[in-house]
Enzyme design. Structure first.
Site, short mmCIF file in Angstrom:
data_model
loop_
_atom_site.label_atom_id
_atom_site.label_comp_id
_atom_site.label_asym_id
_atom_site.label_seq_id
_atom_site.Cartn_x
_atom_site.Cartn_y
_atom_site.Cartn_z
N HIS A 99 2.92 -2.05 10.13
CA HIS A 99 2.61 -1.01 9.46
C HIS A 99 1.17 -1.00 9.48
O HIS A 99 0.00 -0.99 9.82
CB HIS A 99 2.36 -2.13 8.27
CG HIS A 99 4.26 -2.38 7.51
ND1 HIS A 99 4.48 -3.29 6.84
CD2 HIS A 99 5.58 -3.08 8.48
CE1 HIS A 99 5.80 -3.49 6.94
NE2 HIS A 99 5.97 -3.43 8.64
N CYS A 119 1.38 -6.93 4.14
CA CYS A 119 0.44 -5.78 3.80
C CYS A 119 -0.68 -5.94 2.63
O CYS A 119 -2.15 -6.12 2.75
CB CYS A 119 0.53 -4.40 4.10
SG CYS A 119 1.54 -3.96 5.53
N TYR A 178 7.38 1.05 -4.53
CA TYR A 178 6.93 0.20 -5.39
C TYR A 178 6.22 -0.97 -5.55
O TYR A 178 6.37 -1.19 -3.72
CB TYR A 178 8.33 -0.51 -6.63
CG TYR A 178 9.10 -0.48 -5.67
CD1 TYR A 178 9.61 -1.93 -5.83
CD2 TYR A 178 10.30 0.44 -5.02
CE1 TYR A 178 10.73 -2.00 -5.15
CE2 TYR A 178 11.22 0.10 -4.52
CZ TYR A 178 11.36 -1.28 -4.13
OH TYR A 178 12.60 -1.13 -2.97
N GLU A 233 -1.48 -0.05 7.13
CA GLU A 233 -1.90 -1.01 6.44
C GLU A 233 -3.01 -1.96 7.72
O GLU A 233 -3.85 -2.07 7.90
CB GLU A 233 -1.39 -1.88 5.37
CG GLU A 233 -1.46 -0.52 4.39
CD GLU A 233 0.24 -0.88 4.19
OE1 GLU A 233 1.13 -0.92 3.19
OE2 GLU A 233 1.49 -0.74 5.12
N CYS A 262 3.86 -3.18 1.55
CA CYS A 262 4.17 -4.98 1.33
C CYS A 262 3.57 -5.78 0.55
O CYS A 262 2.79 -5.44 0.88
CB CYS A 262 5.40 -4.88 2.62
SG CYS A 262 4.33 -5.57 3.85
#
Length: 277
Positions: A208, A239, A257, A210, A236
């Protein structure tokens, strides 16, 4: 206007055809002389040869001329006067850096990916969310979205920028490992499940954005404590834990979100969450 399009083309799909239609002229197809300089590409089992790609594309009449680019024809490209266009990926960038150092090149994202809305929650905004319309924040987020276009992720492209004192320290995107072409050469387990089956998201070959940017900071000895992270999509839970433990104090995002306890973790560690609109 005629262009000189240069690319590694292991297979043909709609993303490439949409790309070709925008840039008529001459197509240079990278042969194995240059492709195999990228690790593990000899194992790309789906790959057609450059000559096979040339024969297939000649039937489309999308280009006035198609050249298989090898050690014998590289001089033709180096003498090219038309604007050079290349899909933005690892192999093409490596080729450009080694063989076209003195040429101006325009890199363009070009691949086939998921383009449907994944969830209606993508656009929901919590009632207590801090929202920024600051010009600096919008400018940085726009750069993060541009960075996200480099990701070959079929599901979702994410861009991330680490900021300190309003200066960019690191910029990156979600990336398959060990190479940007791993997804194409070996497939991705995530592709066996529907977008709504979020429980399988960790099966992906991708790191990911991040995690990628925090790992790069650690590798370079760049402190993250007190820095700000701009990310195109809300992190997520995994992360979010990394962001919290890295000491990042401000998280800016544009869409997405919080899943599970991601936001609770960030808030518990004093991370300020700001949505950029």
């Amino acid at each position: 206007m005629d262009y000189a399009v240069v690319s590694y083309l292991p297979a043909l799909h709609k993303g490439y055809f949409d790309f070709f239609k925008k840039y008529p002229g001459t197509l240079y197809v990278l042969d194995s002389d240059f492709v195999l300089k990228t690790p593990r590409m000899e194992r790309d089992i789906r790959a057609l040869t450059a000559q096979e790609i040339k024969v297939l594309l000649e039937g489309t009449r999308l280009f006035s001329k198609i050249v298989v680019l090898d050690k014998n024809t590289i001089g033709d490209l180096q003498r090219e006067t038309a604007p050079i266009i290349m899909p933005d990926d690892e192999i093409n960038r490596t080729f450009a850096e080694t063989e076209l150092k003195d040429k101006a090149i325009t890199f363009v994202p070009a691949f086939l990916r998921w383009d449907r809305q994944i969830s209606t929650k993508e656009f929901e905004v919590p009632p207590d969310r801090v929202i920024s319309q600051d010009d600096f924040d919008k400018e940085v987020m726009a750069i993060a979205f541009k960075e996200s276009e480099k990701s070959p992720d079929w599901w979702r492209q994410i861009g991330a920028i680490l900021i300190r004192d309003k200066k960019a320290i690191l910029t990156t995107h979600n990336t398959p490992l060990p190479s940007e072409y791993s997804l194409n050469a070996f497939g991705d387990p995530r592709s066996n499940f529907e977008a709504s089956e979020g429980q399988f998201k960790d099966l992906s070959k991708f790191i990911h954005a991040e995690a990628n940017i925090i790992a790069q900071a650690a590798k370079q000895g760049t402190p993250t404590d007190g820095a700000s992270l701009y990310i195109t999509t809300f992190p997520c839970p995994a992360c979010a834990k990394l962001v919290a433990m890295a000491g990042i104090k401000e998280l800016y995002y544009s869409k997405g979100y919080s899943m599970l306890d991601a936001e609770d973790i960030l808030r518990a560690f004093g991370v300020k969450i700001i949505m950029v609109k």
